[in-house]
Design an enzyme around this catalytic site. Structure first.
Site, PDB file in Angstrom:
ATOM      1  N   LYS A  79      50.346   4.683   9.741  1.00 40.40           N
ATOM      2  CA  LYS A  79      50.556   4.659   8.287  1.00 40.40           C
ATOM      3  C   LYS A  79      49.203   4.549   7.596  1.00 40.40           C
ATOM      4  O   LYS A  79      48.336   3.781   8.034  1.00 40.40           O
ATOM      5  CB  LYS A  79      51.447   3.465   7.951  1.00 40.40           C
ATOM      6  N   SER A 154      58.501   1.930   2.372  1.00 39.07           N
ATOM      7  CA  SER A 154      57.342   2.743   2.092  1.00 39.07           C
ATOM      8  C   SER A 154      56.791   3.485   3.303  1.00 39.07           C
ATOM      9  O   SER A 154      56.029   4.432   3.139  1.00 39.07           O
ATOM     10  CB  SER A 154      56.230   1.869   1.500  1.00 39.07           C
ATOM     11  N   SER A 178      59.933  -2.188   4.541  1.00 40.29           N
ATOM     12  CA  SER A 178      59.314  -0.867   4.658  1.00 40.29           C
ATOM     13  C   SER A 178      59.232  -0.267   6.055  1.00 40.29           C
ATOM     14  O   SER A 178      58.881   0.899   6.194  1.00 40.29           O
ATOM     15  CB  SER A 178      57.918  -0.894   4.058  1.00 40.29           C
TER      16      SER A 178
HETATM   17  N1  GLN Z   1      60.796  -1.507  -1.120  1.00 43.85           N
HETATM   18  C1  GLN Z   1      60.064  -2.732  -1.185  1.00 43.85           C
HETATM   19  C2  GLN Z   1      59.061  -2.674  -2.309  1.00 43.85           C
HETATM   20  O1  GLN Z   1      59.066  -1.735  -3.003  1.00 43.85           O
HETATM   21  C3  GLN Z   1      59.424  -3.024   0.121  1.00 43.85           C
HETATM   22  C4  GLN Z   1      58.118  -2.376   0.335  1.00 43.85           C
HETATM   23  C5  GLN Z   1      57.448  -2.775   1.614  1.00 43.85           C
HETATM   24  O2  GLN Z   1      58.058  -3.380   2.501  1.00 43.85           O
HETATM   25  N2  GLN Z   1      56.184  -2.446   1.713  1.00 43.85           N
HETATM   26  O3  GLN Z   1      58.289  -3.556  -2.520  1.00 43.85           O
END
Ligand code: GLN
Length: 513
Positions: A79, A154, A178
């Site tokens: 990532k 994400s 994420s």
């Molecule tokens: N969807 C969550 C957010 O928008 C989690 C994101 C993540 O785990 N990086 O913060």
């Protein structure tokens, strides 16, 4: 099955037996990337030539009988939020569009030491803020099961590249879901380790009390192999736990006797898609048939999870993102143009034409910060910075931030209580399957509600995993979430492997459109 659809464990066995070479593997993935990534768009940066050179070097070392690492010759995708020395690391943000880190994150260093082949950097929501990968400043990644839908986020690129057979393993990060949510949407396995299990040195910070790095792959075995390679204490990350790393890759197949599962009562309420509920209940029956006992458990404060998370995460983000000022590194606004504008405004003010006093105008430095950040950050990141700045400001700090910290303690307490009675807490990973591209982009609240079942894990700092447990009638993957006590990943992987020995959901691949 083509090479590109095999599990990492199978490929490692074939590599060790020299049935396949690392160069052949990289070529197989490169071919798949050519065929599929035009549509899926999982990668932000790819360097197949560098991967081939590295693969060749490892093949030669193996052929000459020299020792090779545990992941020797296996391609891994990373990532784009992890620093890679000499390779661009953008966090899918314009503000880091030209950032080339001078060092490797510890996780990357460990992968290189294990002789893995770094294939490329995967797309994500900008700074990991989002649940659909639509917040990338560069382009939209699609779901390989249905390219009109999101891959989740994400870590959307990390999940999509696995599902499309463009890499056998990938590294994701999970601050509020994420790793697990995109794993669920893309029909792969993903593990968010306990806070402190994996070093975050070289991870670009989003919310420091929540962020964790974790493995993604097709199977629990693949996650075990990757977690073993990246976990462990690191003196460069004071939050990494000084605990030994179990041999996850050796123990994952041990059956668990007398397994006790807790079904989260609150996770089967309003808003849960019927097909997901049915698949999760079916998965629980599979565990029962394997000898597990199942009981209901309650996490009464989990209903405050979203509210708590969306105070704590933006608060920390607003502080972490203060460093992007256009001075130290990253994107900088066009200074010449900025100064010309400022001079013109000064002239106007002097002439009394703009209604502004000279003293009201920015200093050049403040204007540099302001313009750099206005141009460099996308709308969701700005929203979080504003939310976080507000909740940390004098007068609101106690009402929001401190209150959220207190609720966070209660959420952790719910888990402590549940784990007195059961080994794992189980439920759906997501309330619904992958949604359509654009469906939630104008509605941040409905996007945030996607994280209902995943954020409590991060708030509690414990481990959580999503594994495939079904497909909807429309052919979209469904994820089962298992959550474990802190540092109980070894048994979590065993529980997941137990399910995968009895089912074949993890073997399903999207049919090529
Ligand atoms: N969807 C969550 C957010 O928008 C989690 C994101 C993540 O785990 N990086 O913060």
């Amino acid at each position: 099955m083509s090479l590109a659809d095999c599990s990492a464990a199978e490929l490692l066995r074939d590599l060790a037996a020299r049935k396949v070479s690392s160069v052949e593997l990289v070529n197989a993935y490169a071919e798949r990337i050519c065929a599929r990534d035009g549509e899926v768009k999982a990668f932000l940066h790819l360097d197949i030539d560098a991967a081939l050179a590295r693969a060749k070097e490892i093949d030669e070392r193996r052929a000459s009988g020299q020792p090779v690492g545990k992941l020797a010759g296996l391609p891994v995708a990373i990532k784009d939020v992890l620093c890679t020395a000499g390779v661009k690391t953008t966090c899918a943000s314009k503000i880091l569009q030209n950032f080339v880190p001078p060092y490797d994150a510890t996780v990357v260093e460990k992968l290189k030491a294990a002789d893995a082949v770094l294939l490329g950097k995967t797309n994500m929501d900008e700074f990991a803020m989002g649940g659909s990968t639509e917040n990338s400043a560069y382009f939209q990644t699609t779901n390989p099961w249905d390219v009109t839908r999101v891959p989740g986020g994400s870590s959307g690129g990390a999940a999509a590249c696995l599902a499309a057979g463009m890499a056998p393993l990938s590294i994701g990060t999970d601050t509020g879901g994420s790793i697990r949510q995109p794993a669920a949407f893309c029909g792969v396995s993903g593990l968010k380790p306990t806070y402190g299990r994996v070093s975050r040195y070289g991870l670009v910070a989003f919310a420091s009390s929540l962020d964790q790095i974790g493995p993604m792959g097709h199977t629990a075995e693949d996650c075990a192999i990757l977690l073993e390679a990246i976990a462990g204490h690191d003196p460069r990350d004071s939050t990494s736990a000084n605990l030994p790393v179990p041999e996850y890759s050796q123990s994952f197949n041990q059956p668990l006797q007398g397994l006790k599962l807790g079904l989260v009562r609150e996770h089967f309420g309003l808003g849960l898609d019927g097909e997901i509920e049915a698949a999760v209940r079916e998965a629980v029956k599979v565990y029962e048939s394997l000898g597990a006992t199942v009981k209901d458990v309650s996490l009464p404060h989990s209903k405050y999870g979203i509210a708590t998370y969306y105070i704590i995460a933006p608060s920390e983000a607003s502080s972490n993102l203060a460093r992007y000022d256009g001075v130290h590194y990253g994107y900088r606004t066009d200074e010449k143009q900025m100064l010309e504008e400022l001079l013109a405004e000064q002239k106007q003010a002097e002439a009394g034409g703009s209604g502004k006093e000279l003293a009201d105008l920015d200093t050049p430095l403040i204007r540099l910060y302001r313009k750099t950040r206005a141009e460099g950050f996308g709308p969701e990141v700005k929203r979080r910075i504003m939310l976080g700045t507000y909740t940390l400001s004098a007068g609101y700090y106690d009402a929001y931030y401190v209150k959220a910290l207190k609720v966070r303690r209660l959420i952790r307490g719910d888990y402590d209580q549940a784990f007195e009675e059961v080994d794992f807490v189980v439920g759906p990973t997501t309330p619904n399957p992958a949604f359509k591209l654009g469906e939630k982009t104008d509605d941040p609240l409905s996007m945030y509600l996607e994280d209902l079942y995943t954020v409590p894990t991060n708030l509690a700092g414990i481990g959580g995993m999503s594994i495939p447990c079904g497909l909807t009638k429309g052919g979209l993957p469904i994820g089962l979430q298992l959550q474990c006590r802190a540092f109980d990943e070894e048994r979590l992987l065993q529980a997941a492997a137990m399910f995968q020995r009895a089912t074949d959901w993890h073997l399903k691949r999207p049919t090529r459109s």
